[in-house]
Design a protein around this motif. Structure first.
Motif, PDB file in Angstrom:
ATOM      1  N   ASP A   1       0.834  -1.210   0.000  1.00  0.00           N
ATOM      2  CA  ASP A   1       0.000   0.000   0.000  1.00  0.00           C
ATOM      3  C   ASP A   1       0.865   1.256   0.000  1.00  0.00           C
ATOM      4  OD1 ASP A   1      -2.321  -1.456  -0.038  1.00  0.00           O
ATOM      5  OD2 ASP A   1      -2.705  -1.287   2.122  1.00  0.00           O
TER       6      ASP A   1
ATOM      7  N   ASN B   1       2.241   1.800  -3.397  1.00  0.00           N
ATOM      8  CA  ASN B   1       1.191   2.325  -4.282  1.00  0.00           C
ATOM      9  C   ASN B   1       0.931   3.798  -4.007  1.00  0.00           C
ATOM     10  OD1 ASN B   1       0.866  -0.141  -5.534  1.00  0.00           O
ATOM     11  ND2 ASN B   1      -0.800  -0.779  -4.211  1.00  0.00           N
ATOM     12  N   LYS B   2       0.866   4.165  -2.742  1.00  0.00           N
ATOM     13  CA  LYS B   2       0.621   5.566  -2.390  1.00  0.00           C
ATOM     14  C   LYS B   2       1.774   6.444  -2.859  1.00  0.00           C
ATOM     15  CE  LYS B   2      -3.283   5.104  -0.257  1.00  0.00           C
ATOM     16  NZ  LYS B   2      -4.516   5.667  -0.773  1.00  0.00           N
TER      17      LYS B   2
ATOM     18  N   ARG C   1       3.705   5.851  -5.426  1.00  0.00           N
ATOM     19  CA  ARG C   1       3.583   5.947  -6.877  1.00  0.00           C
ATOM     20  C   ARG C   1       2.473   6.940  -7.244  1.00  0.00           C
ATOM     21  NH1 ARG C   1       1.739   1.118  -8.166  1.00  0.00           N
ATOM     22  NH2 ARG C   1       3.685   0.148  -7.551  1.00  0.00           N
ATOM     23  N   GLU C   2       1.337   6.861  -6.540  1.00  0.00           N
ATOM     24  CA  GLU C   2       0.243   7.797  -6.804  1.00  0.00           C
ATOM     25  C   GLU C   2       0.681   9.237  -6.527  1.00  0.00           C
ATOM     26  OE1 GLU C   2      -3.114   6.609  -4.477  1.00  0.00           O
ATOM     27  OE2 GLU C   2      -3.367   4.712  -5.548  1.00  0.00           O
TER      28      GLU C   2
ATOM     29  N   GLU D   1       2.870  10.388  -9.362  1.00  0.00           N
ATOM     30  CA  GLU D   1       2.059  10.669 -10.552  1.00  0.00           C
ATOM     31  C   GLU D   1       1.284  11.972 -10.384  1.00  0.00           C
ATOM     32  OE1 GLU D   1      -0.322   7.179 -11.004  1.00  0.00           O
ATOM     33  OE2 GLU D   1       1.340   5.971 -11.780  1.00  0.00           O
ATOM     34  N   ALA D   2       0.744  12.197  -9.185  1.00  0.00           N
ATOM     35  CA  ALA D   2       0.008  13.441  -8.930  1.00  0.00           C
ATOM     36  C   ALA D   2       0.939  14.642  -9.044  1.00  0.00           C
ATOM     37  CB  ALA D   2      -0.643  13.397  -7.553  1.00  0.00           C
TER      38      ALA D   2
END
Length: 150
Positions: A81, A84-85, A87-88, A91-92
């Motif tokens: 998790d 993933n956070k 990576r998010e 990307e943001a």
């Protein structure tokens, strides 16, 4: 009389002394049958208690192992998790940077259009008095030479 044979001791011990040294003395020696039965009953009770303890500790061990596996799996899920956070978030941040770049380009375009309009207005405002004078002259001439409507 004849000579007596002398007994020499060799380095070996007798069989009786060997057996006594290796084995513990028999604790049941000299006990009556009733005492032996009581001792058997007590030993069986002790065996049952030891089995219960063993089973209890095996269950505890299994509980700890299952808790360890569950915790380990949860830890791996949390790490996934987190990845993933991250990576998010990256990307943001990239999308945000692109949006800022687009807005900067829009602002530059608007500033250019604004400067162009200001330049045109200044040019028009400098030339406007001459146009007004010319327009007034044309209007005066048309009114003067116009024939009256009867």
């Amino acid at each position: 009389m004849g000579k007596k044979k002398s007994k020499k001791k060799s380095g070996k011990k007798s069989k009786k002394s060997d057996a006594g040294a290796d084995e513990a003395p028999d604790p049941t020696a000299g006990l009556s049958i009733e005492e032996l039965r009581e001792q058997i009953t007590a030993t069986k009770k002790e065996l049952d208690i030891e089995r219960e303890d063993r089973n209890y500790f095996q269950l505890e061990r299994d509980k700890i192992n299952s808790f360890w596996e569950i915790t380990k799996r949860q830890h791996e899920e949390c790490k996934a998790d987190l990845r993933n956070k991250d990576r998010e978030l990256e990307e943001a941040a990239e999308r945000h940077a692109v949006e800022i770049k687009v807005y900067k380009q829009k602002v530059k375009h608007l500033l250019y259009e604004n400067q162009t309009q200001i330049h045109e207005l200044k040019t028009d405002s400098e030339f406007l008095p001459f146009l007004m004078v010319e327009w007034q002259i044309c209007f005066y001439v048309t009114l003067k030479y116009r024939s009256p409507i009867a």
